[in-house]
Design an enzyme around this catalytic site. Structure first.
Site, mmCIF file in Angstrom:
data_model
loop_
_atom_site.group_PDB
_atom_site.id
_atom_site.type_symbol
_atom_site.label_atom_id
_atom_site.label_comp_id
_atom_site.label_asym_id
_atom_site.label_seq_id
_atom_site.Cartn_x
_atom_site.Cartn_y
_atom_site.Cartn_z
ATOM 1 C CG HIS A 190 -0.114 -0.190 2.514
ATOM 2 N ND1 HIS A 190 0.625 0.813 3.090
ATOM 3 C CD2 HIS A 190 0.070 -1.296 3.275
ATOM 4 C CE1 HIS A 190 1.220 0.344 4.174
ATOM 5 N NE2 HIS A 190 0.910 -0.939 4.314
ATOM 6 C CG ASP A 224 5.679 -3.801 5.813
ATOM 7 O OD1 ASP A 224 4.753 -4.577 6.139
ATOM 8 O OD2 ASP A 224 6.044 -2.847 6.524
#
Length: 431
Positions: A63, A337
């Site tokens: 994102h 991540d």
């Protein structure tokens, strides 16, 4: 279990392709040499796409920039006003969210947790910001340049028959997808955009500690060991003192890095001293993650089911070349991540840097126009990568699938390894 056994039909598919390659090589002569020459030409940039037909693109992206997940517990907290979440008009794109089976969007315990934390300034934790929206919009524009304008692979407007979209059940990921699509298709769509998601217990787009007991236990053990590595505790205390934070276990490297990184991206770092602290905390979170995820079973439990999905998408396209059927051209996965890092590790291309906001892995599937050979090409943040086990960025598909097969888990294998009580103990003996 061998790779060909794992995927069932793959063995027969590649036998079929091997026969076609053999006939082609016999016809033109020097098949293996020609293949090496093609690899060399690709590396040299000569006729890079001229003799190859793009068949499939899969994009796994983090994102865009967001507010911190939790505030640092000290008096001088950074303000995050609601205006930082304003959505630029050009990032708008209509979409709906459903379950994987087309039902209503399931509840999200993660999003509930974020919205239970209000930061100074009035915004919730973990929300996509204007900066993050524009990062994703620009990523969409880059994808448009590659796959619409240069390669003429995708239609210039969104078509549901061409694009599949899946996201974790977190608002910032869904909104990031919206912005990416707005950039990719310039806000033009021929049909509704459906973003599919699932409940927390069934999620495979990030390491799932709720559904995988083995992963949770192994991570707990390794995290405990990592905190006792030389110099780790002393440096944490020093950084906490420099930031004026009361020393406790709650303000660890990950919390500090998350806040400092968010502040840096949004221009809220303040002083050069804080920027230096950002680099120090990043180095330490990388050290910890590298230590925790350094073994194979940890990577398998973290991203094995997701890699299996990526593999299956490839195989469906390969199979459709033998038995023609309609296949989507683009698969978009809104991840995190903590998804990208273990994938990079499994592929042997982790650069020891934390994936920035809007980081992306783009996996392309090509077929040579004359030999009918299949190739995979992987890019990370726009840069070609040579996957472990491959000779060049343009990797024969057999080699690429063999490289990732060590980390792939089917749903059944995932359930079995996650339920084992001895996973942590066995892996500790191997390290």
């Amino acid at each position: 279990m061998g790779i060909w056994t794992r995927v069932g039909l793959l063995g027969s598919m590649f036998y079929y392709m091997h026969r076609k390659r053999t006939v082609y090589a016999d016809h033109v002569g020097g098949g293996e040499k020609r293949r090496r020459d093609r690899d060399d030409h690709w590396r040299d940039g000569t006729n890079r796409f001229h003799d190859y037909e793009l068949k499939l693109v899969q994009v796994m992206f983090r994102h865009g920039a967001r507010t911190p997940l939790k505030p640092i517990p000290h008096k001088e907290q950074v303000e995050w006003p609601s205006s930082i979440l304003d959505a630029p008009e050009r990032t708008q794109f209509n979409y709906i969210v459903t379950s994987l089976t087309g039902g209503p969007q399931p509840p999200s315990s993660l999003e509930e947790r974020y919205r239970s934390t209000t930061l100074k300034g009035g915004t919730f934790a973990g929300q996509l910001t204007t900066v993050g929206m524009m990062q994703m919009f620009r990523l969409g524009e880059r994808l448009r340049q590659s796959y619409v304008e240069e390669q003429n692979f995708l239609s210039p407007v969104f078509k549901p028959s061409e694009v599949f979209v899946r996201s974790t059940n977190v608002v910032r990921n869904m909104e990031s997808t919206r912005c990416l699509l707005a950039g990719l298709f310039q806000q033009k769509q021929d049909g509704p955009v459906t973003v599919v998601t699932t409940e927390t217990m069934n999620e495979i787009l990030y390491p799932n500690y709720d559904s995988c007991r083995g992963l949770k236990q192994l991570t707990k053990n390794r995290m405990s060991d990592a905190s006792m590595q030389p110099g780790m505790s002393d440096e944490l205390k020093n950084i906490q003192q420099e930031m004026g934070i009361e020393m406790d276990d709650k303000s660890g490297f990950f919390l500090l890095f998350d806040n400092l990184h968010a502040q840096e991206v949004h221009g809220l770092s303040g002083t050069p001293r804080l920027k230096k602290l950002l680099h120090r905390t990043e180095r330490r979170v990388i050290d910890i993650v590298s230590y925790v995820m350094e073994n194979r079973e940890h990577l398998q439990m973290s991203v094995g089911p997701f890699l299996h999905t990526i593999q299956q998408n490839i195989l469906e396209v390969v199979e459709s070349s033998i038995q023609p059927k309609q296949s989507r051209k683009l698969f978009l996965y809104a991840v995190h991540d903590v998804t990208i890092i273990p994938i990079l590790m499994a592929l042997g291309i982790f650069d020891k840097k934390w994936p920035p906001y809007a980081s992306n892995l783009t996996l392309e599937l090509y077929q040579h126009k004359y030999s009918q050979e299949w190739y995979a090409r992987l890019c990370y943040n726009g840069e070609e990568q040579v996957v472990r086990g491959c000779r060049s960025a343009l990797c024969p598909l057999e080699d690429f699938l063999r490289a990732i097969s060590r980390y792939i888990l089917t749903s059944k294998e995932y359930q079995e390894i996650c339920s084992r009580s001895d996973v942590a103990q066995e892996e500790e003996k191997k390290v």
